[in-house]
Design a protein around this motif. Structure first.
Motif, PDB file in Angstrom:
ATOM      1  N   SER B  46      -5.140   6.097   4.968  1.00  0.00           N
ATOM      2  CA  SER B  46      -4.522   4.817   4.608  1.00  0.00           C
ATOM      3  C   SER B  46      -3.024   4.983   4.409  1.00  0.00           C
ATOM      4  N   GLN B  91      -8.372  -2.494   4.294  1.00  0.00           N
ATOM      5  CA  GLN B  91      -9.649  -1.964   3.842  1.00  0.00           C
ATOM      6  C   GLN B  91     -10.359  -3.004   2.976  1.00  0.00           C
ATOM      7  N   ASP B 167      -7.723  -0.692   8.832  1.00  0.00           N
ATOM      8  CA  ASP B 167      -8.119   0.287   7.825  1.00  0.00           C
ATOM      9  C   ASP B 167      -9.594   0.109   7.474  1.00  0.00           C
ATOM     10  N   GLU B 168     -10.436   0.937   8.027  1.00  0.00           N
ATOM     11  CA  GLU B 168     -11.889   0.881   7.796  1.00  0.00           C
ATOM     12  C   GLU B 168     -12.412  -0.546   7.767  1.00  0.00           C
TER      13      GLU B 168
HETATM   14 MG   LIG Z   1      -8.113   4.496   2.733  1.00  0.00          MG
END
Ligand SMILES: [Mg+2]
Ligand SMILES: Nc1ncnc2c1ncn2[C@@H]1O[C@H](COP(=O)(O)OP(=O)(O)OP(=O)(O)O)[C@@H](O)[C@H]1O
Lengths: 276, 367
Positions: B46, B91, B167-168
């Motif tokens: 991240s 995320q 991000d994910e």
């Molecule tokens: Mg992360």
């Protein structure tokens, strides 16, 4: 089951006791204001109700009560608005920018707010005199703003720090500068917190007595608490009925304010912003 | 757009002291490529995205967009996120809770002062691309996780960014939805042809999505390559165990020469190496190697010819289509992934070792 009921009973009794404790003086105030022969210290106070005191307070031109109400609302409103407008960017900076010593700054602000107002008042009086501001709104708005600013800053900092960081980062990536991110995302998302902060600041300023007494000399900027304290009876006696009627009326704007914004102070506005 | 990281480091200064989150990362993401950053939690993925977005300033190194410096602390260059025209799916999704879905997707356009008529058209286009045209009047709080995630993607693609950062984005979806959205994301990325940096700690996601994958650990990039390169030739034992459907097996092996041929010794077993493998082992210049065997390449058989090991089955797990069998051998416990008949616990079995596809590492590199 039984446990649950016991808790409910405790809760109800506790709430009732608390409300009674807080509301008793208010009820007494309203009662005295509405009684035809008010005498606060006498057990034989009349219980015959009348609207006479209310009408007197509002109708007697020499009391200037309606003007005091307007002054109070404007002074408190301006102070609250100014304090929140200054506290919001400060709280944003404290919670979002990588500033060295931001925690020490917060505590410094808290320390400043611990000065007793009395210690400042004579200097403040000289300053306002020199500026020629005595008896103007500015003479009250400025010190009030300074006075409620630390409180506003602390409350807003706590509200802002609860807003997920990714939210204003998203705003920065979506093309906002820092100020735009504050205005378009942080403030709307923290709106309930900002409103309650503003109301609290308003109430603080609304009830302030000492500065108002010394920095106003006439009705141009005099606020309700001072106005009421200076009420005089015709023959030197204390006009309890009118004082209590005025106090009762003074509560009205604050109650209206809270009722008006209650809809805005709904919890859970951040629901759905980020995954929990 | 081409993104380059050159010797990028980022050290956070916090209450626990200096935290080196990213250490000397070099990366090049090519025009239109879907580049995946893969690594365990806390390895700095991240942070790399935030550095690319301009949400963080690097402690040292240089970041370039198409050769143009956007961050270089040495040269006092820093381009703010606003001017980078980068879009990110967080995320956490990070939807604006006070705006409805339309307002969320329209937000970047409104900030850019695009005309209202074209905003409506652009939002409708992005929303229909992600199948959320029906939800435009809903608040984020009323949406399911999958819907929120689509809104976040729509907000990112609505304004044609130079660089797309994810991000994910799938980590909060259930398995079925994750697989479906993965395919869809890949298609969307191809269609938009925007250079994309995608972060995940899920190796399946990295292998299926990535044009190229960078494997990260402890703030460093260990290896960059296509999913196939990473699978077939992991450069470290860590890469071997992190990538693949099941963690790689490692066997300690001694290296010795006999009759002019290089051999490995595992327990009592002697294994002669093919010239290709022998060359590989020679290049390591060491007397002990770590042999990396993929569980899906080891075969169980009653009477395997060499090279083989014998062992006792200690457990057999059913994974649905396949079975994961653990076998205790002289070289340690070996996991075997098989879709054939699984032996029972306590059985003595022979294991055919896939020496030709095995990876060899220096023994010292295994921790
Ligand atoms: Mg992360
Ligand atoms: N603002 C910060 N201050 C201090 N340390 C930080 C900060 N942000 C990240 N770190 C540290 O940097 C390291 C890398 O963090 P990062 O968030 O990049 O990891 P990640 O690979 O994205 O992990 P995950 O998969 O869990 O999201 C961690 O050790 C983390 O604790």
């Amino acid at each position: 089951m039984r446990e649950e009921r016991r808790i409910r009973i405790f809760y109800t009794v506790g709430a009732a006791a608390m409300s009674a404790f807080c509301l008793l003086p208010v009820a007494y105030m309203v009662l005295v204001a509405a009684s035809s022969r008010p005498d606060v210290l006498s057990a034989e106070a009349s219980v015959r109700l009348t609207a006479r005191h209310f009408l007197e307070v509002l109708g007697t031109g020499s009391l200037h009560f309606p003007e005091y109400v307007v002054n109070s609302i404007l002074v408190s409103g301006l102070s609250a608005a100014l304090a929140v407008a200054l506290a919001a960017p400060a709280a944003y900076a404290i919670t979002r920018l990588e500033l060295p010593g931001r925690m020490s700054f917060l505590f410094l602000v808290l320390a400043v707010s611990m000065f007793p107002p009395v210690s400042l008042v004579s200097y403040l009086f000289r300053m306002m005199s020199a500026l020629g501001w005595i008896n103007t709104y500015a003479a009250l708005v400025l010190p009030y703003t300074a006075w409620v600013l630390p409180l506003s800053l602390w409350i807003l900092t706590s509200h802002f720090s609860r807003i997920p960081r990714d939210l204003d980062r998203a705003a920065l990536l979506d093309g906002c500068g820092r100020l735009a991110a504050l205005r378009k995302v942080m403030v709307p998302v923290a709106a309930p917190g900002i409103l309650s902060t503003a109301i609290l600041a308003f109430i603080f300023a609304f009830n302030e007595f000492l500065f108002a007494l010394l920095l106003t000399t006439g009705r141009n900027a005099r606020t309700i608490p001072v106005g009421i304290a200076l009420f005089e009876g015709l023959h030197g006696e204390i006009p309890w009925g009118m004082i209590m009627a005025a106090a009762t009326l003074a509560v009205v704007p604050v109650v209206l304010l809270v009722l008006l914004f209650q809809r805005g102070i709904v919890a859970g506005l951040t629901r759905g912003a980020v995954r929990e | 757009m081409m993104l380059t990281f050159q010797g990028i480091s980022k050290t956070f200064v916090s209450e626990r002291g200096a935290v080196p989150a990213v250490r000397g990362v070099d990366l090049t993401v090519h025009e239109g490529e879907l580049f995946v950053l893969l690594g365990p939690s806390g390895c700095g993925k991240s942070t790399v995205l935030s550095l690319a977005a301009g949400l963080l300033k690097p402690s040292s190194g240089e970041i370039r967009f198409d050769g143009e410096l956007v961050a270089a602390p040495r040269k006092k260059v820093f381009v703010s996120p606003r001017e980078r025209n980068v879009a990110m799916v967080f995320q956490s999704y990070a939807l604006y809770p006070h705006l409805d879905v339309f307002g969320n997707i329209a937000f970047p356009l409104r900030v850019a002062k695009v005309k209202e008529e074209s905003i409506a058209a652009e939002v409708a286009r992005a929303a229909s691309m992600l199948g959320i045209g029906e939800l435009l009047r809903a608040r984020p709080g009323e949406l399911s996780g999958g819907q929120r995630q689509r809104v976040a993607i729509a907000r990112a693609i609505v304004r044609k960014p130079r660089l797309f950062l994810l991000d994910e984005p799938l980590s909060n979806l259930d398995a079925a939805l994750r697989a479906a959205t993965r395919t869809e994301l890949k298609r969307l990325q191809r269609e938009l042809a925007v250079t994309t940096l995608y972060v995940t700690h899920d190796q399946t996601e990295a292998m299926t999505l990535g044009d190229r994958v960078a494997l990260m650990r402890d703030g460093r990039v260990l290896q960059v390559g296509t999913p196939r390169e990473l699978y077939e030739s992991p450069r470290t034992p860590f890469a071997g165990s992190f990538i693949g459907p099941a963690p790689m097996n490692f066997l300690d092996a001694g290296v010795f020469e006999e009759e002019g041929r290089l051999h490995l010794r595992i327990g009592e077993e002697k294994i002669a190496l093919s010239p290709g493998k022998a060359g590989e082992v020679r290049r390591l210049a060491t007397g002990r190697v770590l042999l990396g065997l993929r569980p899906e390449h080891v075969r169980i058989s009653g009477d395997p010819g060499p090279p083989a090991l014998r062992g006792i089955v200690v457990s057999a797990e059913n994974l649905g289509r396949e079975r994961l069998v653990s076998v205790e051998t002289a070289g340690g416990i070996l996991a075997v992934l098989t879709d054939g008949e699984a032996p029972n616990e306590g059985d003595v079995v022979g294991l055919a070792l896939p020496i030709e596809t095995a990876s060899v590492f220096r023994a010292e590199d295994g921790e």
